[in-house]
Design a protein around this motif. Sequence first.
Motif, short mmCIF file in Angstrom:
data_model
loop_
_atom_site.label_atom_id
_atom_site.label_comp_id
_atom_site.label_asym_id
_atom_site.label_seq_id
_atom_site.Cartn_x
_atom_site.Cartn_y
_atom_site.Cartn_z
N GLY A 25 9.00 -59.84 104.09
CA GLY A 25 7.73 -59.86 103.38
C GLY A 25 7.88 -60.12 101.90
O GLY A 25 7.11 -60.88 101.30
N ALA B 136 8.75 -63.80 101.35
CA ALA B 136 7.59 -64.67 101.56
C ALA B 136 6.69 -64.68 100.32
O ALA B 136 6.19 -65.72 99.90
CB ALA B 136 6.80 -64.20 102.78
N ALA C 141 12.47 -66.21 104.17
CA ALA C 141 11.61 -65.22 104.82
C ALA C 141 11.54 -65.46 106.32
O ALA C 141 11.62 -64.52 107.13
CB ALA C 141 10.21 -65.25 104.21
N THR D 4 3.69 -60.66 107.07
CA THR D 4 4.57 -61.73 106.61
C THR D 4 4.19 -63.06 107.24
O THR D 4 4.16 -64.11 106.57
CB THR D 4 6.04 -61.40 106.94
OG1 THR D 4 6.40 -60.20 106.26
CG2 THR D 4 6.97 -62.52 106.52
#
Length: 473
Positions: free
Chosen positions: A409, A412, A420, A446
């Motif tokens: 997360g 990202a 990610a 995510t």
Amino acid sequence: MASPSQASRARPAHPNLAFRRLRGSRSPGEFATAVRKAAREIGEHVSCDARYIGRVEAGEIRCPNYAYERVFLHMFPGLTLTDLGFTARENVRGRGRLTAAGAPGAGRPAPPSQPCCPFDGGRSRNDSDIDSDIDEESDVLRRAFMTSGSATVAAASLGLGFASGSVPAQRRVGEAEVAAVEDAVRRIRLLDDRHGADGLYRQAAQPLRAAYALLDAGTWSRRSTSDRLHAGAGELAVSVGWLAHDSGRFDDARSHYAEALATARVAGDPALEAHAFCNTSFLARDAGRYREAVRTAQAGRHAARQVGSPRLLSLLALREAGGWAGLGDRTDCEQSLARAHTYFEQGPAPDDPEWMSFFAEPELQALQAQCWAALGDFARAARHARRAAMLQDHRFTRNLALYRAELAGDLARAGAPDEAAAVGEQVLQLLGDVRSSRIRTMLADTARVLVPHRRAEGVAAFLNHHAATSHSA
């Protein structure tokens, strides 16, 4: 004919003479002190005392858990567990115990759908090796309880069910019942470490009810027995509350934590009180009640000052930091993080609570990552989350999945969609063994962040894999 599991429970313990010889002229208490010192040398934390050494030497603990295994092998380099008088792990629990006529692979099918323990979510013995990860004392406690005069209460405390639906009035509570409650706490924590909370919460409610029934109906010959039972019941309430928390049942978790806090106040137990406030703060942060998270962490710190555990104060400072981060208060968050580091660097202490064995460098890094993510500094959060994932012992699957989900997360949101996606794939692979709504929610967030970056390397494959896994879950 007795089943293989029944036969194993009836097997008498054999003294561990090899281990007794290694103790030499030292008393059990002196040897326990040496074990704790050796643990600190390798960064482990074990709550070893003379009673534990006695149980090992009596043969009641046939195979130590992983932490003790590492400590013993460090103390006696060149020796194996067998040399130390222990039984191979695969022969103590799980598949290795299903031998003879009822063994899988021995010409007959495994027993159908019999849970390997009260908290495994109903998985059969031949489904996994989860039994080999359960606390090493479980079997001997069950054997003692099923042959004792308090078998009904003991079975209830272990989650095996009440024979008559309730604990008889004025039941005398002794060592067996108290040890059963304490054992239930350890087993829940070990199973959660490896498999997450979703499959455990319902099963864990039964021993919790049993523990409080013992408090309501029991009588004690010694104050120490009463104190241990109150502490065990309170810790069990916290553990069951965590299972509710991690599986997204926030109202249930709040109730269990409040129950633990009330038990701590009645018993005058500052360590239990600090634990209950610590988890309540964590829950408040996750529920978006950030000021409550700060206040309850501060209340926990007040109780923890009576415990003599710098690591406990460190964790409470991190909980407070999480609350400040949620409020967007960077200054107070950084001050709390600085306090957390100061306490953490003082190292383990003899008075560290047993439940804090999880709190090592990986957790310190992970909680810092959460703070920086809440403050919007995702690049810094990713650095801490990456370190947490790198340092985490791979045997503790649930935390490994959690730290990697946090890292995915953060990456990202920090503008590294390809990294990610790669880390997200690793989490998806772990979710076959881990059942945690918390981790699945993090991974779903995510995935949503990565949707606009579908053309980045690996992102489309991750999103497709995540979607397929979500539909099948």
